[in-house]
Design an enzyme around this catalytic site. Structure first.
Site, PDB file in Angstrom:
ATOM      1  N   ASN A 109      53.150  38.595  30.450  1.00  0.00           N
ATOM      2  CA  ASN A 109      53.213  38.154  31.960  1.00  0.00           C
ATOM      3  C   ASN A 109      53.294  36.868  31.730  1.00  0.00           C
ATOM      4  O   ASN A 109      52.246  36.076  31.400  1.00  0.00           O
ATOM      5  CB  ASN A 109      52.502  39.024  32.804  1.00  0.00           C
ATOM      6  CG  ASN A 109      51.356  38.327  33.213  1.00  0.00           C
ATOM      7  OD1 ASN A 109      51.272  37.502  34.123  1.00  0.00           O
ATOM      8  ND2 ASN A 109      50.297  38.799  32.601  1.00  0.00           N
ATOM      9  N   ARG A 110      54.254  36.065  32.755  1.00  0.00           N
ATOM     10  CA  ARG A 110      53.768  34.702  33.127  1.00  0.00           C
ATOM     11  C   ARG A 110      54.119  34.502  34.466  1.00  0.00           C
ATOM     12  O   ARG A 110      54.881  33.895  34.902  1.00  0.00           O
ATOM     13  CB  ARG A 110      54.837  33.587  32.256  1.00  0.00           C
ATOM     14  CG  ARG A 110      56.119  34.124  32.012  1.00  0.00           C
ATOM     15  CD  ARG A 110      57.036  32.693  31.662  1.00  0.00           C
ATOM     16  NE  ARG A 110      58.490  33.211  31.286  1.00  0.00           N
ATOM     17  CZ  ARG A 110      59.140  33.810  30.548  1.00  0.00           C
ATOM     18  NH1 ARG A 110      58.298  34.210  29.352  1.00  0.00           N
ATOM     19  NH2 ARG A 110      60.392  34.052  30.345  1.00  0.00           N
ATOM     20  N   PHE A 113      50.253  33.418  39.177  1.00  0.00           N
ATOM     21  CA  PHE A 113      49.698  33.568  40.433  1.00  0.00           C
ATOM     22  C   PHE A 113      50.661  33.756  41.649  1.00  0.00           C
ATOM     23  O   PHE A 113      50.225  32.963  42.732  1.00  0.00           O
ATOM     24  CB  PHE A 113      48.694  32.190  40.736  1.00  0.00           C
ATOM     25  CG  PHE A 113      47.435  32.686  39.838  1.00  0.00           C
ATOM     26  CD1 PHE A 113      46.876  33.676  38.914  1.00  0.00           C
ATOM     27  CD2 PHE A 113      46.536  31.378  39.702  1.00  0.00           C
ATOM     28  CE1 PHE A 113      46.022  33.808  38.271  1.00  0.00           C
ATOM     29  CE2 PHE A 113      45.408  31.485  39.090  1.00  0.00           C
ATOM     30  CZ  PHE A 113      45.303  32.432  38.116  1.00  0.00           C
ATOM     31  N   SER A 174      43.316  32.665  33.354  1.00  0.00           N
ATOM     32  CA  SER A 174      45.025  32.981  33.202  1.00  0.00           C
ATOM     33  C   SER A 174      45.532  32.025  32.543  1.00  0.00           C
ATOM     34  O   SER A 174      45.383  30.810  32.861  1.00  0.00           O
ATOM     35  CB  SER A 174      45.632  33.071  34.767  1.00  0.00           C
ATOM     36  OG  SER A 174      46.799  33.179  34.478  1.00  0.00           O
ATOM     37  N   ASN A 176      48.750  31.302  32.950  1.00  0.00           N
ATOM     38  CA  ASN A 176      49.903  31.034  33.246  1.00  0.00           C
ATOM     39  C   ASN A 176      49.902  29.867  34.535  1.00  0.00           C
ATOM     40  O   ASN A 176      50.699  29.595  35.263  1.00  0.00           O
ATOM     41  CB  ASN A 176      50.639  31.978  33.953  1.00  0.00           C
ATOM     42  CG  ASN A 176      50.978  33.162  32.734  1.00  0.00           C
ATOM     43  OD1 ASN A 176      51.428  32.997  31.551  1.00  0.00           O
ATOM     44  ND2 ASN A 176      50.377  34.503  33.029  1.00  0.00           N
ATOM     45  N   THR A 177      48.596  29.292  34.530  1.00  0.00           N
ATOM     46  CA  THR A 177      48.544  28.177  35.372  1.00  0.00           C
ATOM     47  C   THR A 177      47.992  27.152  34.661  1.00  0.00           C
ATOM     48  O   THR A 177      47.063  27.044  34.089  1.00  0.00           O
ATOM     49  CB  THR A 177      47.646  28.657  36.512  1.00  0.00           C
ATOM     50  OG1 THR A 177      48.066  29.556  37.425  1.00  0.00           O
ATOM     51  CG2 THR A 177      47.165  27.225  37.492  1.00  0.00           C
ATOM     52  N   LYS A 212      35.661  35.699  34.965  1.00  0.00           N
ATOM     53  CA  LYS A 212      36.693  36.180  34.142  1.00  0.00           C
ATOM     54  C   LYS A 212      37.197  35.134  33.175  1.00  0.00           C
ATOM     55  O   LYS A 212      37.599  34.177  33.338  1.00  0.00           O
ATOM     56  CB  LYS A 212      37.627  36.927  35.101  1.00  0.00           C
ATOM     57  CG  LYS A 212      38.686  37.551  33.930  1.00  0.00           C
ATOM     58  CD  LYS A 212      39.732  38.372  34.904  1.00  0.00           C
ATOM     59  CE  LYS A 212      40.759  39.165  33.991  1.00  0.00           C
ATOM     60  NZ  LYS A 212      41.549  39.855  34.715  1.00  0.00           N
ATOM     61  N   ASN A 241      40.841  38.397  30.174  1.00  0.00           N
ATOM     62  CA  ASN A 241      41.961  38.124  30.502  1.00  0.00           C
ATOM     63  C   ASN A 241      43.046  38.418  29.326  1.00  0.00           C
ATOM     64  O   ASN A 241      42.689  38.935  28.375  1.00  0.00           O
ATOM     65  CB  ASN A 241      42.234  36.858  31.284  1.00  0.00           C
ATOM     66  CG  ASN A 241      43.031  36.795  32.466  1.00  0.00           C
ATOM     67  OD1 ASN A 241      43.980  37.406  32.310  1.00  0.00           O
ATOM     68  ND2 ASN A 241      42.722  36.448  33.459  1.00  0.00           N
ATOM     69  N   SER A 314      47.640  47.706  31.910  1.00  0.00           N
ATOM     70  CA  SER A 314      48.821  47.629  31.110  1.00  0.00           C
ATOM     71  C   SER A 314      49.135  49.467  30.747  1.00  0.00           C
ATOM     72  O   SER A 314      50.263  49.545  30.665  1.00  0.00           O
ATOM     73  CB  SER A 314      48.778  46.935  29.943  1.00  0.00           C
ATOM     74  OG  SER A 314      48.654  45.403  30.278  1.00  0.00           O
TER      75      SER A 314
HETATM   76  C1  FMN Z   1      51.335  41.676  35.088  1.00  0.00           C
HETATM   77  C2  FMN Z   1      50.173  41.137  35.092  1.00  0.00           C
HETATM   78  C3  FMN Z   1      49.456  40.365  35.956  1.00  0.00           C
HETATM   79  C4  FMN Z   1      48.058  40.201  35.819  1.00  0.00           C
HETATM   80  N1  FMN Z   1      47.777  39.255  36.763  1.00  0.00           N
HETATM   81  C5  FMN Z   1      46.474  38.782  36.886  1.00  0.00           C
HETATM   82  C6  FMN Z   1      45.662  38.159  37.924  1.00  0.00           C
HETATM   83  O1  FMN Z   1      46.574  37.714  38.900  1.00  0.00           O
HETATM   84  N2  FMN Z   1      44.451  37.685  37.734  1.00  0.00           N
HETATM   85  C7  FMN Z   1      43.672  38.069  36.730  1.00  0.00           C
HETATM   86  O2  FMN Z   1      42.576  37.794  36.529  1.00  0.00           O
HETATM   87  N3  FMN Z   1      44.290  38.851  35.688  1.00  0.00           N
HETATM   88  C8  FMN Z   1      45.586  39.290  35.547  1.00  0.00           C
HETATM   89  N4  FMN Z   1      46.065  39.989  34.811  1.00  0.00           N
HETATM   90  C9  FMN Z   1      45.212  40.597  33.591  1.00  0.00           C
HETATM   91  C10 FMN Z   1      44.780  41.887  33.869  1.00  0.00           C
HETATM   92  O3  FMN Z   1      43.681  41.852  34.807  1.00  0.00           O
HETATM   93  C11 FMN Z   1      43.765  42.151  32.480  1.00  0.00           C
HETATM   94  O4  FMN Z   1      42.676  41.325  32.250  1.00  0.00           O
HETATM   95  C12 FMN Z   1      44.671  42.245  31.207  1.00  0.00           C
HETATM   96  O5  FMN Z   1      45.890  42.767  31.534  1.00  0.00           O
HETATM   97  C13 FMN Z   1      43.934  43.227  30.112  1.00  0.00           C
HETATM   98  O6  FMN Z   1      43.931  44.362  30.613  1.00  0.00           O
HETATM   99  P1  FMN Z   1      44.880  45.628  30.309  1.00  0.00           P
HETATM  100  O7  FMN Z   1      45.302  45.503  28.598  1.00  0.00           O
HETATM  101  O8  FMN Z   1      44.389  46.863  30.456  1.00  0.00           O
HETATM  102  O9  FMN Z   1      46.213  45.387  30.833  1.00  0.00           O
HETATM  103  C14 FMN Z   1      47.373  40.381  34.753  1.00  0.00           C
HETATM  104  C15 FMN Z   1      47.960  41.407  34.119  1.00  0.00           C
HETATM  105  C16 FMN Z   1      49.225  41.643  33.998  1.00  0.00           C
HETATM  106  C17 FMN Z   1      49.665  42.649  32.891  1.00  0.00           C
END
Ligand code: FMN
Length: 353
Positions: A109-110, A113, A174, A176-177, A212, A241, A314
């Site tokens: 994902n990108r 926020f 993140s 992406n910022t 985080k 993250n 995910s």
């Molecule tokens: C689509 C998507 C959006 C995410 N948005 C955020 C976010 O806004 N803030 C954040 O701290 N982590 C965000 N994450 C990261 C997740 O909270 C998590 O740290 C990361 O996906 C690893 O866990 P997973 O493998 O179970 O997905 C996002 C992940 C995904 C897939």
């Protein structure tokens, strides 16, 4: 039609962001399934002064705007983290910005926020809290893309959201910022923690403050962060993250997309970082393990590596919401097989072997 695992093939025929939007809409309208059985009492734990009925939580990014807090808890999660919320609403990056790597059970994902801003989150959280919730709700906060005063942004989010947060997460990881991950330097982190603490103290509501971190940090960075984490103002760390690396094992044609990679290929690295930080902090700092958890065995491996709590996101894309109940039901047997009667006894067990 209730939102169950049977809906997955339908959702997978849609563009990933549309599928996600529909899922959150369905949950917010009360169409989500409910896990009926309460978690086994052996899974209850006290972490940073809060009671968690189960250690399995929903990671940030799924319910960015706190639209479905109750429905997410009803799926069987022991806690839910909303956000990332920024002070002002922002659109995020241009679409497409969310990609399924089906062959790798991963996501890139990108998003950048995209969120409705702190005021909307405040109203929704206030509403969700009108009646008691079945588990803690954490609030993950960040900065607006066009802001050049990060500390002021984290403080502004705190002022609005701390009264409704069981814990606050300072998200500095993140990818992406632009520039966000540079805030992981110890000096910057101390500035942010102080800004958040002072803003919360000014309104008389200081929840536990977590940080985080990214899975892409080097040993020297981890050592520095481990020191910051032992500051009394920091209640714990969330590890981790998404990663900007691309493991060689990836096979899906989407693997070249820019953004943060999550899901199965993140499991190993995020667990390694977790294990390292647990050792560096000598088990004195509560850690939330997140990254690639898709089964009770994965969750248990992170607990043994040093996680007091777990989050996932995910795997829901590939397995559906029934996964939460299956992990919660299977975890007690894994604990008992190793002779533990309570979850807390298993935390960091690997480093004692
Ligand atoms: C689509 C998507 C959006 C995410 N948005 C955020 C976010 O806004 N803030 C954040 O701290 N982590 C965000 N994450 C990261 C997740 O909270 C998590 O740290 C990361 O996906 C690893 O866990 P997973 O493998 O179970 O997905 C996002 C992940 C995904 C897939």
């Amino acid at each position: 039609m209730a939102l169950t695992d049977f809906v997955l093939p339908f959702l997978h025929r849609l563009d990933p962001e549309r599928a996600h939007w529909l899922t959150v809409r369905a949950l917010a309208s009360g169409l989500g399934p409910r896990m009926l059985a309460d978690p086994d009492p052996c899974l209850t734990s006290q972490v940073f002064g809060l009671t968690f009925p189960s250690p399995i939580g929903l990671a940030a990014g799924f319910d960015k705007d706190a639209e479905a807090v109750r429905a997410c808890l009803a799926l069987g999660f022991g806690f839910v983290e909303i956000g990332t919320v920024t002070p002002r609403a922002q659109a995020g990056n241009p679409k497409p910005r969310l990609f399924r790597l089906t062959q790798d059970r991963a996501v890139i994902n990108r998003m950048g926020f995209n969120n409705a801003g702190a005021e909307r989150a405040e109203n929704r959280l206030a509403n969700a809290r009108m009646r008691p919730l079945s588990g803690p709700v954490g609030v993950n906060i960040g900065k607006n893309k066009d802001s050049d005063d990060a500390a002021a942004d984290y403080a502004a989010c705190t002022t609005r959201l701390a009264p409704y947060a069981d814990y606050l997460t300072i998200n500095v990881s993140s990818p992406n910022t632009p520039g966000l991950r540079a805030l992981q330097s110890p000096d910057q982190l101390r500035v942010l923690v102080t800004a958040v603490k002072d803003a919360a103290a000014a309104i008389g509501a200081v929840p536990p403050i977590l940080i985080k971190i990214a899975p892409d940090l080097e040993e020297a960075d981890l050592r520095a962060i481990a020191l910051v984490a032992q500051d009394p103002d920091v209640a714990g760390l969330i590890i981790s993250n998404t990663t900007i690396t691309r493991p060689d094992t990836l096979r899906d044609p989407q693997k070249g997309q820019i953004g943060g990679l999550s899901g199965a290929p993140l499991f190993e690295r995020s667990t390694e970082v977790l294990r390292r930080v647990y050792a560096l902090t000598e088990g004195n700092v509560p850690l939330i393990g997140v990254g690639g958890v898709a089964s009770a065995e994965d969750a248990y491996a992170k607990i043994r590596a040093g996680a007091s709590l777990i989050q996932l996101y995910s795997a829901l894309v590939y397995t559906g919401p029934g996964l939460v109940g299956r992990i919660t039901q299977a975890l007690p047997d894994l604990l008992r097989a190793d002779g533990f009667t309570m979850l807390s006894q298993a935390v960091g067990a690997d480093s004692r072997d």
